[in-house]
Design a protein around this motif. Structure first.
Motif, PDB file in Angstrom:
ATOM      1  N   ILE A 187       0.826  -1.134   0.096  1.00 36.82           N
ATOM      2  CA  ILE A 187      -0.069   0.099   0.167  1.00 36.82           C
ATOM      3  C   ILE A 187       1.036   1.381  -0.069  1.00 36.82           C
ATOM      4  O   ILE A 187       1.408   1.473   0.626  1.00 36.82           O
ATOM      5  N   CYS A 188       0.326   2.301  -0.915  1.00 33.17           N
ATOM      6  CA  CYS A 188       1.251   3.415  -1.068  1.00 33.17           C
ATOM      7  C   CYS A 188       0.319   4.708  -1.089  1.00 33.17           C
ATOM      8  O   CYS A 188      -0.780   4.600  -1.758  1.00 33.17           O
ATOM      9  N   PHE A 189       0.521   5.552  -0.120  1.00 32.17           N
ATOM     10  CA  PHE A 189      -0.399   6.824  -0.317  1.00 32.17           C
ATOM     11  C   PHE A 189       0.494   7.843   0.250  1.00 32.17           C
ATOM     12  O   PHE A 189       1.471   7.801   1.179  1.00 32.17           O
ATOM     13  N   SER A 190      -0.041   9.317   0.066  1.00 31.86           N
ATOM     14  CA  SER A 190       0.572  10.323   0.516  1.00 31.86           C
ATOM     15  C   SER A 190       0.020  10.956   1.688  1.00 31.86           C
ATOM     16  O   SER A 190      -1.292  11.073   1.920  1.00 31.86           O
ATOM     17  N   ARG A 191       0.828  11.250   3.019  1.00 33.47           N
ATOM     18  CA  ARG A 191       0.209  12.021   3.948  1.00 33.47           C
ATOM     19  C   ARG A 191       0.086  13.507   3.576  1.00 33.47           C
ATOM     20  O   ARG A 191      -0.733  14.393   3.932  1.00 33.47           O
ATOM     21  N   ASP A 192       1.304  13.954   3.095  1.00 33.93           N
ATOM     22  CA  ASP A 192       1.443  15.466   2.634  1.00 33.93           C
ATOM     23  C   ASP A 192       2.612  15.244   1.615  1.00 33.93           C
ATOM     24  O   ASP A 192       2.929  14.338   0.843  1.00 33.93           O
ATOM     25  N   LYS A 193       2.687  16.518   0.869  1.00 35.49           N
ATOM     26  CA  LYS A 193       3.483  16.482  -0.373  1.00 35.49           C
ATOM     27  C   LYS A 193       4.918  15.730  -0.216  1.00 35.49           C
ATOM     28  O   LYS A 193       5.535  15.401  -1.120  1.00 35.49           O
ATOM     29  N   ASN A 194       5.283  15.694   0.969  1.00 37.11           N
ATOM     30  CA  ASN A 194       6.773  15.376   1.392  1.00 37.11           C
ATOM     31  C   ASN A 194       7.008  13.869   1.687  1.00 37.11           C
ATOM     32  O   ASN A 194       7.813  13.376   1.973  1.00 37.11           O
ATOM     33  N   HIS A 195       5.625  13.354   2.072  1.00 36.17           N
ATOM     34  CA  HIS A 195       5.572  12.115   2.618  1.00 36.17           C
ATOM     35  C   HIS A 195       4.902  11.049   1.905  1.00 36.17           C
ATOM     36  O   HIS A 195       3.643  11.045   2.104  1.00 36.17           O
ATOM     37  N   LEU A 196       5.537  10.176   1.281  1.00 36.16           N
ATOM     38  CA  LEU A 196       4.882   8.891   0.489  1.00 36.16           C
ATOM     39  C   LEU A 196       4.920   7.936   1.541  1.00 36.16           C
ATOM     40  O   LEU A 196       6.042   7.277   2.092  1.00 36.16           O
ATOM     41  N   GLU A 197       3.781   7.298   1.897  1.00 31.89           N
ATOM     42  CA  GLU A 197       3.907   6.243   3.200  1.00 31.89           C
ATOM     43  C   GLU A 197       3.736   4.998   2.308  1.00 31.89           C
ATOM     44  O   GLU A 197       2.936   4.825   1.391  1.00 31.89           O
ATOM     45  N   VAL A 198       4.415   3.912   2.782  1.00 30.39           N
ATOM     46  CA  VAL A 198       4.330   2.392   2.194  1.00 30.39           C
ATOM     47  C   VAL A 198       4.273   1.667   3.099  1.00 30.39           C
ATOM     48  O   VAL A 198       5.130   1.783   4.337  1.00 30.39           O
ATOM     49  N   VAL A 199       3.325   0.713   3.052  1.00 30.58           N
ATOM     50  CA  VAL A 199       3.170  -0.553   3.984  1.00 30.58           C
ATOM     51  C   VAL A 199       3.264  -1.596   3.109  1.00 30.58           C
ATOM     52  O   VAL A 199       2.148  -1.859   2.565  1.00 30.58           O
ATOM     53  N   ASP A 200       4.373  -2.339   3.397  1.00 31.70           N
ATOM     54  CA  ASP A 200       4.419  -3.559   2.660  1.00 31.70           C
ATOM     55  C   ASP A 200       3.646  -4.553   3.131  1.00 31.70           C
ATOM     56  O   ASP A 200       3.388  -4.800   4.087  1.00 31.70           O
ATOM     57  N   LYS A 201       2.796  -5.325   2.184  1.00 25.87           N
ATOM     58  CA  LYS A 201       1.988  -6.388   2.909  1.00 25.87           C
ATOM     59  C   LYS A 201       0.820  -6.070   3.961  1.00 25.87           C
ATOM     60  O   LYS A 201       1.052  -6.753   4.919  1.00 25.87           O
ATOM     61  N   GLY A 202       0.484  -4.737   3.688  1.00 23.99           N
ATOM     62  CA  GLY A 202      -0.389  -4.205   4.606  1.00 23.99           C
ATOM     63  C   GLY A 202      -1.916  -4.328   4.252  1.00 23.99           C
ATOM     64  O   GLY A 202      -2.118  -5.233   3.466  1.00 23.99           O
ATOM     65  N   TYR A 203      -2.645  -3.995   5.155  1.00 24.63           N
ATOM     66  CA  TYR A 203      -4.195  -3.874   5.134  1.00 24.63           C
ATOM     67  C   TYR A 203      -4.530  -2.533   4.949  1.00 24.63           C
ATOM     68  O   TYR A 203      -4.263  -1.564   5.843  1.00 24.63           O
ATOM     69  N   VAL A 204      -5.742  -2.245   3.891  1.00 26.95           N
ATOM     70  CA  VAL A 204      -6.558  -1.029   4.226  1.00 26.95           C
ATOM     71  C   VAL A 204      -7.953  -1.256   4.332  1.00 26.95           C
ATOM     72  O   VAL A 204      -8.424  -2.340   3.599  1.00 26.95           O
ATOM     73  N   VAL A 205      -8.483  -0.659   5.141  1.00 27.82           N
ATOM     74  CA  VAL A 205      -9.868  -1.237   5.693  1.00 27.82           C
ATOM     75  C   VAL A 205     -10.826  -0.235   5.343  1.00 27.82           C
ATOM     76  O   VAL A 205     -10.802   1.012   5.333  1.00 27.82           O
ATOM     77  N   CYS A 206     -11.923  -0.581   4.287  1.00 28.11           N
ATOM     78  CA  CYS A 206     -12.978   0.183   3.831  1.00 28.11           C
ATOM     79  C   CYS A 206     -14.233  -0.022   4.804  1.00 28.11           C
ATOM     80  O   CYS A 206     -14.490  -1.080   4.791  1.00 28.11           O
TER      81      CYS A 206
END
Lengths: 427, 427
Positions: free
Chosen positions: B14-33
């Protein structure tokens, strides 16, 4: 690869360049292949060909194979990665460590197989390719390209200074000896793959090495590829290394390795001075324009309109992995795009490239380095690519020229349905 | 479109931005809907979610849906065609004649179906879309987008001057009446498609029309999209038409249509002056950066680093068909590329954009116009795209961040295997 009949026709919507200003379109026409060479394009098949086999590609477009005048095969692995650097830092951080891995022949086989498969699937039929300094790995690359059916010039790289210990030849003598060994190992071995001398660039090559390469060039009558005037810091470095030369290209010419008897491709030429341009013109040096790479490494924009106006030889290069795409369609579209920014920001007197010109550069322009290549005029090598654009629907009528224009900008691999090199079907 | 369970998890890289300078990567992670919104990203699924359904995307990447802040739906038909012109000529020769065809509802249906299908297959989950001035054709576009599962703001275009007879509203009164009719016809009709006021640009809109639109904006509390400071000749034309304004943006502000209560997207902003930038900042106007279009029409390079440093709202736009690609990945890569040429040729003090910044612009940066959109932080709309890069083999190990970087530069449609909007699966 499938061996073709000696003589056959292909039917479709045929596009090819006669010269840089004339893109020829023959709707529902025929191009005839006779013993690997084009016998010409016809709107109706002449009587003498009425009985030959004909492959009907129906509504598809048939164009000459595209020519990649500058591509680094070992760098394909890291295309699209780590491009936040300028040339010299980029070499040290990305290119050199990756190239060093090719001492490991298993790694070389794995990486070059990936590169060759991508090259095969692309619209490129001929390429001038940098390998690494490693003899055995370079032979693996040549084996793979030969098996793919693509025609290529491949160069074992020479570099004996200003390179990291882990990727630097010990001396000019060793570099020359390795080069001779590579040539002898692979001499007469391939039908479609030939040698090209490949001094990396002046910063990596001592004067002694250049002299050795000049002897080898004469002995084997080889062509040569290298880099020229790509980046401002690189040019300053060359000036420092060779304080007596008037311009960068002179360092190659002093060694007898800048056109003339030594057929030469120089990649980039972003900052060539008038004197350098004059010498390229005089010596018939080919410019490999690599617009994508020149943006990615923030090198700048080469004045291709100027080179065309002066009748220099110019073709396109993907420059994998300064460029991130192996597609010469992308290089055409990039060339047009950067020429617009050149006009906007550097010189409003220099008109942007047209689609016709960009198509010429990626076919006949670069093809000339390989002989009669890059067109369907009679006598040209029969290199052809068949393009199906049905997955790009449109509500309005489009003529063939418009369909080609659109494919240059928006096609991907899915549009390339067949490819021929010297009359042989690659897929 | 398939309606999803109320609550579920997705597993992948999973990859997503918290702000313009911080791309967050969570390998083999979970996102809950949870009911269409993200409940957060986890490296291990918290106990409270252990019993919810989980879709395992294995080695694939999961990223927020991409946001296209500026796209002209009727122009999709001629993407990649006829780009050897600057803006005002390009409008007259390419855009206006094509847009005029949308009076014919059969043509509109055919063309908009092609556009919508491409939008659906792309990585874009939300878009702000220009239609044409035609009320009925615009409704067809809205119907099609609603059916596709994409969320969009769609605008019937307003234009009542300096336009060809065949594509010009007869008066500001007629334009306003048509706009009200369009709003009423489609009010409450859609779940995912909403109205956005769309005066084409100042050269096409009389002061009277702008006043009418201001009334409509207030009455229906609508957002607005238009063009600003794209091209030098356009800016000169605005100066001629509105001799009393200090800068182009002021012409919108004078009508109360430049941010503040009227949430506004302005496309391009290539040549915004300091005063214009100050006003955009003050009014919270969103900049839709369209780097591809700005090259193709030789407009120039927008100073996006400056806008980011000043904390303006900035997102990306494909600007079909000034841009030829509907891909916001391509817009990210174009944004990085042009920022390098900006550094090289315009201002060496302005650093090129990074990959992290470009990804932010194409997700959370543009997403902010739609609310909590463009990230996977808890509370954000659950818009997700699943990317499979197995058809892009590599010999070396790559981490998730590198895989994302590579996909930004070299992916095509074949890499997009699934897409969700507000928790609903689009495909």
């Amino acid at each position: 690869m499938e061996m073709e009949d000696q003589i056959y026709a292909m039917r479709g919507n045929i596009c090819f360049s006669r010269d840089k200003n004339h893109l020829e379109v023959v709707d529902k026409g025929y191009v005839v292949c006779d013993k690997g060479k084009s016998a010409g394009v016809f709107s109706q098949l002449p009587n003498c060909y009425l009985n030959i086999p004909c492959r009907d590609y129906s509504e598809a477009l048939i164009i000459p194979g595209l020519i990649d005048l500058h591509v680094h095969a070992p760098q394909f692995a890291f295309r699209g990665l780590g491009m936040d650097l300028e040339l010299l830092e980029w070499l040290n951080i990305n290119a050199f460590p990756e190239e060093a891995r090719f001492e490991d022949l298993e790694y070389a086989k794995k990486s070059y197989a990936i590169f060759t498969e991508a090259l095969k699937k692309s619209a490129t039929t001929r390429a001038s390719v940098f390998a690494t300094l490693h003899v055995e790995a370079t032979q693996i690359l040549m084996d793979l390209i030969e098996a793919s059916g693509i025609t290529a010039l491949v160069g074992k790289v020479n570099m004996d200074r200003n390179s990291p210990d882990y990727l630097c030849e010990k001396s000019s003598v060793q570099s020359a000896a390795d080069t001779r060994r590579w040539i002898k190992n692979t001499s007469e071995k391939y039908k479609n793959v030939k040698h090209i001398l490949t001094p990396r660039f002046i910063p990596s090559c001592t004067d002694e090495l250049m002299r050795e390469l000049s002897l080898i060039q004469k002995e084997f009558n080889l062509p040569l590829q290298s880099h020229l005037s790509e980046n401002l810091k690189e040019i300053a470095f060359v000036k420092e290394l060779c304080p007596d030369i008037k311009f960068y290209g002179k360092a190659y010419e002093n060694a007898g390795l800048f056109g003339g008897e030594c057929r030469t491709i120089m990649a980039h030429c972003v900052y060539s001075t008038d004197e350098e341009i004059d010498l390229m013109k005089e010596k018939g040096v080919f410019v490999a324009h690599c617009p994508g790479s020149n943006i990615n490494l923030a090198s700048g924009i080469a004045p291709i309109r100027t080179y065309l106006d002066r009748d220099l030889f110019v073709g396109l290069g993907s420059d994998i992995a300064g460029g991130f795409s192996e597609s010469i369609f992308r290089a055409m579209s990039d060339a047009i795009q950067v020429s617009k920014l050149y006009w906007r920001y550097i010189d409003p007197a220099v008109k942007p490239l047209t689609v016709d010109e960009a198509f010429y550069l990626g076919t006949k322009g670069g093809g000339a380095f390989f002989g009669k290549v890059g067109s369907f005029e009679a006598g040209y090598e029969f290199d052809a690519v068949v393009l199906d654009d049905r997955n790009l629907p449109h509500p309005q009528e489009l003529n063939t020229k418009q369909r080609l224009e659109r494919l240059i900008y928006i096609s991907d691999g899915s549009n390339i349905i067949s490819k021929y090199v010297s009359g042989n079907k690659v897929f």
